[in-house]
Structures are given as C-alpha cells and as structure tokens.
Design an enzyme around this catalytic site. Sequence first.
Site, PDB file in Angstrom:
ATOM      1  CE  LYS A 185     -11.843   8.132 -18.513  1.00  0.00           C
ATOM      2  NZ  LYS A 185     -12.211   9.385 -17.884  1.00  0.00           N
ATOM      3  NE  ARG A 219      -2.868   0.499   3.377  1.00  0.00           N
ATOM      4  CZ  ARG A 219      -2.089   0.579   4.471  1.00  0.00           C
ATOM      5  NH1 ARG A 219      -1.234   1.586   4.606  1.00  0.00           N
ATOM      6  NH2 ARG A 219      -2.170  -0.330   5.406  1.00  0.00           N
ATOM      7  CE1 TYR A 247     -15.995  11.386 -16.545  1.00  0.00           C
ATOM      8  CE2 TYR A 247     -15.568  11.466 -14.197  1.00  0.00           C
ATOM      9  CZ  TYR A 247     -15.899  10.745 -15.325  1.00  0.00           C
ATOM     10  OH  TYR A 247     -16.134   9.407 -15.232  1.00  0.00           O
ATOM     11  CG  ASP A 258      -9.173  16.339 -15.124  1.00  0.00           C
ATOM     12  OD1 ASP A 258      -8.425  15.684 -15.885  1.00  0.00           O
ATOM     13  OD2 ASP A 258     -10.284  15.925 -14.749  1.00  0.00           O
TER      14      ASP A 258
HETATM   15  C1  LIG Z   1     -12.732   9.850 -16.639  1.00  0.00           C
HETATM   16  C2  LIG Z   1     -12.392  11.197 -16.107  1.00  0.00           C
HETATM   17  C3  LIG Z   1     -12.215  11.420 -14.739  1.00  0.00           C
HETATM   18  C4  LIG Z   1     -12.400  10.327 -13.711  1.00  0.00           C
HETATM   19  O1  LIG Z   1     -11.451   9.322 -13.824  1.00  0.00           O
HETATM   20  P1  LIG Z   1     -11.741   7.758 -13.509  1.00  0.00           P
HETATM   21  O2  LIG Z   1     -10.470   7.105 -13.875  1.00  0.00           O
HETATM   22  O3  LIG Z   1     -12.918   7.342 -14.320  1.00  0.00           O
HETATM   23  O4  LIG Z   1     -12.048   7.707 -12.037  1.00  0.00           O
HETATM   24  C5  LIG Z   1     -11.861  12.697 -14.336  1.00  0.00           C
HETATM   25  N1  LIG Z   1     -11.715  13.702 -15.223  1.00  0.00           N
HETATM   26  C6  LIG Z   1     -11.882  13.523 -16.541  1.00  0.00           C
HETATM   27  C7  LIG Z   1     -11.688  14.667 -17.466  1.00  0.00           C
HETATM   28  C8  LIG Z   1     -12.224  12.266 -17.026  1.00  0.00           C
HETATM   29  O5  LIG Z   1     -12.415  12.106 -18.351  1.00  0.00           O
END
Ligand SMILES: *Cc1c(COP(=O)(O)O)cnc(C)c1O
Length: 385
Positions: A201, A52, A104, A176
Amino acid sequence: MQNEKNMKFGTKAIHAGLEYDSATGAIMTPIYQTSTYVQNGVGNHKGYAYSRTQNPTRHALERNLAAIENGKHGACFGSGLAAMDCLMKILNPGDEVISTSDLYGGSYRIFTTIFEKYGIKFHFVSMADTSEIKAKINEKTKIIWVETPTNPMMNIIDIEEVSSLAKANNCMLAVDNTFATPYLQNPLDLGADVVMHSVTKYLGGHSDVVMGALICNDDKIADEIYRIQNSSGAVCGPQDSFLVLRGIKTLHLRVQRHCENGSEVANFLKNHPKVDNVYWPGFEDHPNHIVAKKQMRGYGGMVSFNMVGNKLEDALNVLNRVTIFALAESLGGVESLIGHPATMTHAAIPKEERERNGVVDSLIRLSVGVEDVEDLIGDLAKALR
Ligand SMILES: *Cc1c(COP(=O)(O)O)cnc(C)c1O
C-alpha cells in the site's frame, strides 16, 4: 549511516540502513538478483549464504523499514498476509488471539480459515474501549491484534491503552499499521510489540509491488520471526525490495499530500446532500478524534462514506460514473482508487457480521491519491449529480 536515531523522518526514509555500494560507489542499493553466494571456504562466507535466508537488497530494505518504524528488527515477506502468517506461526494449538472486529477482510480470512484449523482461537471484538477485550482476555491469550485506523470504517483504537492491558496480561500486542504508515503513527513507541505492514500500500506507494513486513524491538520475538521467515520461506525478491526502497524515499512527501487531499475530499463529501455519513478520523466529531490526535501526526487519505437512503444502486452509480478515481482493490498508491467494501475487500466477511460493523451496501471507500484535489472533487461531484 551514523546517528540514525537522531535523524528526522524524511532523512531516515532516504538514508537509514543504507550504504553506498562499496565496489562501485553506486548511490542506489544494487538489485542482488542472486539465489546463492560463493563461499571462501566451508562455513566462511560474507554473511549471505542463500537468498531465502537473506539477500543484500532485502536486508537493506529490512533495516530501512525498521528505522522508520523506530524498531530494531525488520523482516519482509511476499505479501502482507505472508507477514501475518509468519507472526501467527509463533502460536501453538490452544492459544487465543483477540482481534479488532472491523478489520481487513483478508486478515479475517487467514485467521478463521487457516489458523482456526490448527487449534488457535480468535475472538473478534470492538476496541472502541477496552471493555470487550477485558471480557475475552485470559491466560491463553497470546496476541492482541489491532488495526487502526480500521478498514473501512476508520475507527481509531487507543494503542497505549490496549498496550497496558496486553502487558498486564503477558500477551503480545501486534498492530497493523498499513493505513497510518510510519510517517503518521509509530505503534512501537506507543507500547506495541510488533508492527505489521502491507507494504503493497503506502510504503510501496506506486501500485506495482505486493509485499509485507514485520517490525519489532524485542530480540526474542525477532529470532522467532526470522526462524519462521526462513523455515516457511514466504520471502520477497530483490527486485521488489529495490522498488520499495525507492518508494519509501518519498513516503513523507506523498503522505503529506494524501493527508491534505484526504481532508479536502472528506469535507466536500460531508457537505454533500446525497451523502449520509463520512468516516475520516480528522473530523472533530469523529467518535475517537481525540485518540487520533494523540497518537497520529495526521489523518491520512482514506475516506469512507455511505449514501442517504443506503441503496446499493446509488453506490453502484457513483462507482460506475467516476473517471479519475479508478474502481479497484487496494489503496495507498499515488493514484486515487474507489472501492465497494461489501462486494470487494470485505466479501469474505459474512453479511450480518459486516453490517454490524457498518459495512453496509452503500458504503464506498476512497483511497485519495496525490493528484490535484480540484480534479478529484470535480470527479466525485459529477458522479454524485
Ligand atoms: C492489504 C492489506 C493487508 C494484506 O496485505 P497484502 O499485501 O494484500 O497481503 C492487510 N491489512 C491491511 C490493512 C491491508 O490494507
């Protein structure tokens, strides 16, 4: 690896933070599928005590991710939202966050349904310019949360401009960077304090892993992040870390093709009589194209559009008729995906708020993959007919 700072992006993606296995010479980072580590004596271990806290495969990925974001410290989590959860836990009750309003859906949900409960206040504002941020910023503001390009409207926020405002007000700027990827945009170089990724992604890139990451330069912020990562424990496993290390090795190649295909698909849609607006930051008439050109090295493969007449039924017809584009949540994989934000990714946002931000019923979002673009355009043309 030596001289990582001087490497160009593709070399860093493939080598930074990684060492060939000293025991066997294996070229790939081994998957250390272990929870614990034998100690030579009490308090005498090789830097790893419990997985962890740290695991060698995850550690390699964290170093690699930090390098490609031009950051010093990286931390990986079980999902993008788990990474955000960690960052928000730096805050105390009474603290305030100013966030992009067009963001998001899951980010909106964790802010409003989890952290508001613990006494943290969120303001959602348009960041097309800084006037709305200035109206909300005060001594309680601790984090400005920026998503750019925004999801799904592809608005572009000037990171440098927001960063000077954050610095002048002693608050942290977190970006982000999921949509842009480190290949197209490096927020830390533009003044951000923390970068967050949904690694799920483009970084993973093959739709086979859910993971998140935080990257920063400041040692104090990093200490807090690692303390919370270990205390809350939302870490990712070694197998997933390996898959993402493998994905990142082709990030630059994939994103180049995503950009080329994104451009061709966006231009095809723009000239289609049944399509009303096309949202893609590469268009010269995109409201913030100049900022996109300044802070990004390309415009990516995410494209949104709505239909003339704005009928839900017309959008559903397109969604149901495509055969190469797959109807699915998520984005950033090699295969093209199509989605309906109003009922899928953004269903958690109240209709009124959603429509104010442009997420109308006929809005369709494409994650343009790396297939042959003629096939992708043919698929859309047939579905729109
Ligand atoms: C998918 C996404 C998230 C969340 O991420 P997860 O891996 O699904 O928890 C946050 N911000 C953006 C822009 C995203 O496309």
